[in-house]
Design a protein around this motif. Structure first.
Motif, PDB file in Angstrom:
ATOM      1  N   PRO A   1       0.830  -1.204   0.000  1.00  0.00           N
ATOM      2  CA  PRO A   1       0.000   0.000   0.000  1.00  0.00           C
ATOM      3  C   PRO A   1       0.868   1.260   0.000  1.00  0.00           C
ATOM      4  O   PRO A   1       0.386   2.367  -0.258  1.00  0.00           O
ATOM      5  CB  PRO A   1      -0.780  -0.100   1.315  1.00  0.00           C
ATOM      6  CG  PRO A   1       0.074  -0.911   2.225  1.00  0.00           C
ATOM      7  CD  PRO A   1       0.970  -1.777   1.374  1.00  0.00           C
ATOM      8  N   THR A   2       2.160   1.103   0.275  1.00  0.00           N
ATOM      9  CA  THR A   2       3.153   2.178   0.336  1.00  0.00           C
ATOM     10  C   THR A   2       4.491   1.487   0.589  1.00  0.00           C
ATOM     11  O   THR A   2       4.523   0.265   0.775  1.00  0.00           O
ATOM     12  CB  THR A   2       2.787   3.207   1.443  1.00  0.00           C
ATOM     13  OG1 THR A   2       3.827   4.176   1.549  1.00  0.00           O
ATOM     14  CG2 THR A   2       2.612   2.541   2.806  1.00  0.00           C
ATOM     15  N   ASN A   3       5.604   2.235   0.563  1.00  0.00           N
ATOM     16  CA  ASN A   3       6.898   1.543   0.531  1.00  0.00           C
ATOM     17  C   ASN A   3       7.930   1.979   1.570  1.00  0.00           C
ATOM     18  O   ASN A   3       9.129   1.778   1.360  1.00  0.00           O
ATOM     19  CB  ASN A   3       7.522   1.690  -0.861  1.00  0.00           C
ATOM     20  CG  ASN A   3       6.879   0.757  -1.871  1.00  0.00           C
ATOM     21  OD1 ASN A   3       5.686   0.843  -2.117  1.00  0.00           O
ATOM     22  ND2 ASN A   3       7.644  -0.149  -2.433  1.00  0.00           N
ATOM     23  N   GLU A   4       7.525   2.597   2.662  1.00  0.00           N
ATOM     24  CA  GLU A   4       8.514   3.051   3.652  1.00  0.00           C
ATOM     25  C   GLU A   4       9.429   1.913   4.117  1.00  0.00           C
ATOM     26  O   GLU A   4      10.650   2.076   4.186  1.00  0.00           O
ATOM     27  CB  GLU A   4       7.821   3.683   4.873  1.00  0.00           C
ATOM     28  CG  GLU A   4       7.346   5.119   4.685  1.00  0.00           C
ATOM     29  CD  GLU A   4       6.017   5.208   3.934  1.00  0.00           C
ATOM     30  OE1 GLU A   4       5.391   4.157   3.688  1.00  0.00           O
ATOM     31  OE2 GLU A   4       5.619   6.332   3.576  1.00  0.00           O
ATOM     32  N   GLU A   5       8.831   0.767   4.437  1.00  0.00           N
ATOM     33  CA  GLU A   5       9.632  -0.346   4.976  1.00  0.00           C
ATOM     34  C   GLU A   5      10.632  -0.867   3.939  1.00  0.00           C
ATOM     35  O   GLU A   5      11.810  -1.073   4.247  1.00  0.00           O
ATOM     36  CB  GLU A   5       8.716  -1.511   5.397  1.00  0.00           C
ATOM     37  CG  GLU A   5       7.981  -1.298   6.710  1.00  0.00           C
ATOM     38  CD  GLU A   5       6.751  -0.401   6.600  1.00  0.00           C
ATOM     39  OE1 GLU A   5       6.490   0.140   5.514  1.00  0.00           O
ATOM     40  OE2 GLU A   5       6.054  -0.231   7.621  1.00  0.00           O
TER      41      GLU A   5
ATOM     42  N   PHE B   1      -1.853  -1.117  -3.712  1.00  0.00           N
ATOM     43  CA  PHE B   1      -3.170  -1.693  -3.435  1.00  0.00           C
ATOM     44  C   PHE B   1      -3.584  -1.342  -2.023  1.00  0.00           C
ATOM     45  O   PHE B   1      -2.834  -1.574  -1.072  1.00  0.00           O
ATOM     46  CB  PHE B   1      -3.164  -3.214  -3.621  1.00  0.00           C
ATOM     47  CG  PHE B   1      -4.566  -3.763  -3.696  1.00  0.00           C
ATOM     48  CD1 PHE B   1      -5.199  -3.955  -4.916  1.00  0.00           C
ATOM     49  CD2 PHE B   1      -5.274  -4.066  -2.537  1.00  0.00           C
ATOM     50  CE1 PHE B   1      -6.505  -4.429  -4.998  1.00  0.00           C
ATOM     51  CE2 PHE B   1      -6.581  -4.540  -2.597  1.00  0.00           C
ATOM     52  CZ  PHE B   1      -7.199  -4.723  -3.829  1.00  0.00           C
ATOM     53  N   ARG B   2      -4.754  -0.748  -1.892  1.00  0.00           N
ATOM     54  CA  ARG B   2      -5.343  -0.515  -0.570  1.00  0.00           C
ATOM     55  C   ARG B   2      -6.786  -0.990  -0.657  1.00  0.00           C
ATOM     56  O   ARG B   2      -7.544  -0.511  -1.505  1.00  0.00           O
ATOM     57  CB  ARG B   2      -5.294   0.969  -0.186  1.00  0.00           C
ATOM     58  CG  ARG B   2      -3.866   1.456   0.015  1.00  0.00           C
ATOM     59  CD  ARG B   2      -3.788   2.916   0.448  1.00  0.00           C
ATOM     60  NE  ARG B   2      -2.380   3.319   0.477  1.00  0.00           N
ATOM     61  CZ  ARG B   2      -1.952   4.549   0.690  1.00  0.00           C
ATOM     62  NH1 ARG B   2      -2.830   5.519   0.902  1.00  0.00           N
ATOM     63  NH2 ARG B   2      -0.665   4.828   0.696  1.00  0.00           N
ATOM     64  N   ASP B   3      -7.119  -1.902   0.231  1.00  0.00           N
ATOM     65  CA  ASP B   3      -8.453  -2.479   0.162  1.00  0.00           C
ATOM     66  C   ASP B   3      -9.444  -1.516   0.823  1.00  0.00           C
ATOM     67  O   ASP B   3      -9.954  -1.774   1.911  1.00  0.00           O
ATOM     68  CB  ASP B   3      -8.463  -3.857   0.832  1.00  0.00           C
ATOM     69  CG  ASP B   3      -9.526  -4.757   0.243  1.00  0.00           C
ATOM     70  OD1 ASP B   3     -10.360  -4.245  -0.530  1.00  0.00           O
ATOM     71  OD2 ASP B   3      -9.523  -5.958   0.557  1.00  0.00           O
TER      72      ASP B   3
ATOM     73  N   ILE C   1      -9.718  17.897  -3.725  1.00  0.00           N
ATOM     74  CA  ILE C   1      -9.199  16.559  -4.018  1.00  0.00           C
ATOM     75  C   ILE C   1      -7.730  16.539  -3.632  1.00  0.00           C
ATOM     76  O   ILE C   1      -6.958  17.407  -4.076  1.00  0.00           O
ATOM     77  CB  ILE C   1      -9.321  16.245  -5.527  1.00  0.00           C
ATOM     78  CG1 ILE C   1     -10.788  16.321  -5.978  1.00  0.00           C
ATOM     79  CG2 ILE C   1      -8.719  14.878  -5.860  1.00  0.00           C
ATOM     80  CD1 ILE C   1     -10.959  16.332  -7.492  1.00  0.00           C
ATOM     81  N   GLU C   2      -7.349  15.565  -2.823  1.00  0.00           N
ATOM     82  CA  GLU C   2      -5.949  15.452  -2.418  1.00  0.00           C
ATOM     83  C   GLU C   2      -5.173  14.761  -3.538  1.00  0.00           C
ATOM     84  O   GLU C   2      -5.377  13.589  -3.794  1.00  0.00           O
ATOM     85  CB  GLU C   2      -5.862  14.625  -1.131  1.00  0.00           C
ATOM     86  CG  GLU C   2      -4.445  14.413  -0.659  1.00  0.00           C
ATOM     87  CD  GLU C   2      -4.315  13.226   0.287  1.00  0.00           C
ATOM     88  OE1 GLU C   2      -5.206  13.005   1.126  1.00  0.00           O
ATOM     89  OE2 GLU C   2      -3.308  12.499   0.161  1.00  0.00           O
ATOM     90  N   VAL C   3      -4.279  15.519  -4.179  1.00  0.00           N
ATOM     91  CA  VAL C   3      -3.510  14.930  -5.278  1.00  0.00           C
ATOM     92  C   VAL C   3      -2.080  14.586  -4.856  1.00  0.00           C
ATOM     93  O   VAL C   3      -1.372  13.863  -5.556  1.00  0.00           O
ATOM     94  CB  VAL C   3      -3.505  15.848  -6.522  1.00  0.00           C
ATOM     95  CG1 VAL C   3      -4.876  15.820  -7.192  1.00  0.00           C
ATOM     96  CG2 VAL C   3      -3.118  17.282  -6.172  1.00  0.00           C
TER      97      VAL C   3
END
Ligand code: 5CA
Length: 436
Positions: free
Chosen positions: A108-112, A139-141, A278-280
């Motif tokens: 869902p994101t890549n910090e780790e 992907f975020r459910d 809208i948050e872009v």
């Protein structure tokens, strides 16, 4: 590309499932098709726009000194257990088990993952600062995927990550991204306002959302009206001091509803704009939130080993396709800014069974193509009205209309989609205009 060959399944009717204009127009223009809730296929027209937006984002990231890499969509659960987010992330995270019974997840994101790459390769402050980014599917459910690509489950994000030896360095990186975002959104034809924001599951204590105003936006926003007129910096020296630019842009009140301070309503009176947005994009400084638990340590000049200072910076690339349409359309359809239009010119042959029309169109088409101008050439034998309506729907910046009557007097018609102005002009001059 010839209209007779292109794969562009446009719809005459408004699709019932689409509640907002961008979703409706993307379906009608044959840009996307839903695969399942919140998951879309990008058909050629939509894919061209997506790639153009990605390219603008990339160019501005590169200018800011951010380097592109590509991380995978699938990540090992192990890393997320190290940061403590494996349990925290909850149902939004799509969890998968591989054939060896290993826990994986669709990122869902890549910090780790980026922190893992960093800790295995960088040891010394001498290698800092580093700014890295990729453009990759996430992907975020989401509980309520909606509004087409605006709130998808699978969506394309540009995410950058910064690594610095200390807080002062981290602020410099944050500022670079802040300024790069102002420039990126401006190139996309948007007015995006940085607003103080909640940092949510990414964490951290300094965060701005970049918001474009639109009635259909999911976020309530409040800002001083003068923020809407602030200039976007030209010719930025990213190695210079960017603090004055950031200070200027954050000098007046601008906040999303999560962070809104009610007392500002009285204080600002009619200078306060209350709107939807809208948050872009969203940028975060979170210090050592990931570097500490994951042990991403670097040796500093004075203090021995310290955890690296980090931030992350996201842009919703696929959301932007919808966002740009929300900001730029009329009753007839989409109005693409030239920077992201799927083609620059729509060439319309009004009478395909007329030899002179065909010859003139074929020539214009060939010359524009040779000059590198992207053209969609409507060479079909549809009625003129149908062709005009479709060109307006798909929103190419220029329409070049060739008909037998005009040709007899040596002219074609050039229409600008944005303002609707029409001009009769010779084929030679129109080529000069569109190529120049
Ligand atoms: N790791 C950080 C920054 S890299 C992060 O994930 N930030 S985020 O959660 O704010 O997402 C970044 C951007 O992705 C958002 O500003 C938004 O434009 C876009 N985005 C987030 N969720 C979705 C979604 N469900 N559908 C489409 N775009 C989304």
């Amino acid at each position: 590309m010839r209209r007779s060959r292109v794969f562009m399944p446009t719809l005459k009717e408004n699709p019932a499932e689409a509640q907002i204009v961008s979703h409706r127009l993307m379906l009608r223009a044959g840009m996307i098709r839903q695969a399942s809730a919140g998951i879309y296929s990008w058909l050629p027209l939509g894919f061209r726009v997506l790639q153009k937006i990605e390219q603008v984002v990339r160019e501005e990231q590169d200018k800011a000194g951010c380097q592109e890499l590509l991380m995978p969509t699938m990540q090992p659960a192990e890393l997320w257990r190290e940061s403590g987010r494996y349990d925290d992330y909850g149902k939004e995270m799509l969890r998968i088990r591989d054939r060896h019974e290993r826990d994986m997840l669709f990122g869902p994101t890549n910090e780790e993952l980026i922190t893992d790459i960093f800790r295995n390769s960088v040891r010394s402050y001498r290698e800092l600062p580093k700014l890295l980014y990729h453009v990759q599917w996430k992907f975020r459910d989401e509980v309520r995927p909606r509004f087409g690509v605006m709130r998808g489950r699978e969506f394309l994000m540009k995410d950058s990550y910064s690594f610095d030896i200390d807080f002062a360095g981290a602020v410099r990186s944050y500022n670079k991204m802040f300024v790069a975002y102002l420039r990126t959104f401006r190139r996309l034809g948007l007015k995006a306002i940085p607003m103080k924001a909640e940092s949510g599951p990414i964490g951290g204590d300094m965060s701005h959302e970049f918001i474009i105003l639109a009635d259909t936006g999911e976020t309530g926003v409040f800002c001083h009206r003068d923020v809407l007129e602030f200039p976007v910096p030209e010719n930025v020296d990213y190695e210079g001091d960017l603090q004055p630019i950031v200070d200027k842009w954050t000098s007046l009140y601008a906040a999303t509803d999560d962070m809104h301070d009610k007392s500002k309503e009285v204080e600002l009176g009619d200078q306060l704009v209350t709107a939807r947005g809208i948050e872009v994009g969203h940028i975060f400084y979170f210090g050592t939130k990931y570097s500490k638990p994951l042990g991403a340590m670097v040796t500093s000049a004075e203090d021995g080993e310290v955890p690296v200072e980090m931030g992350s910076y996201g842009i919703g690339v696929s959301r932007l396709v919808g966002g740009i349409i929300e900001a730029s359309h009329d009753d007839a359809g989409i109005i693409w800014p030239e920077s992201v239009a799927p083609y620059k010119v729509g060439l319309i042959n009004l009478k395909t069974d007329d030899a002179a029309c065909r010859q003139a169109c074929d020539e214009l088409y060939a010359k524009l193509q040779t000059a590198g101008v992207e053209v969609l050439y409507d060479d079909t034998d549809e009625r003129a009205g149908v062709k005009f309506a479709e060109m307006d729907l798909i929103g190419l910046p220029w329409q070049l209309v060739v008909g037998p009557r005009g040709l007899k007097s040596g002219v074609v018609e050039l229409k600008r989609r944005a303002g609707g102005e029409r001009q009769e002009i010779s084929p030679e001059s129109v080529l000069a205009r569109l190529i120049g």
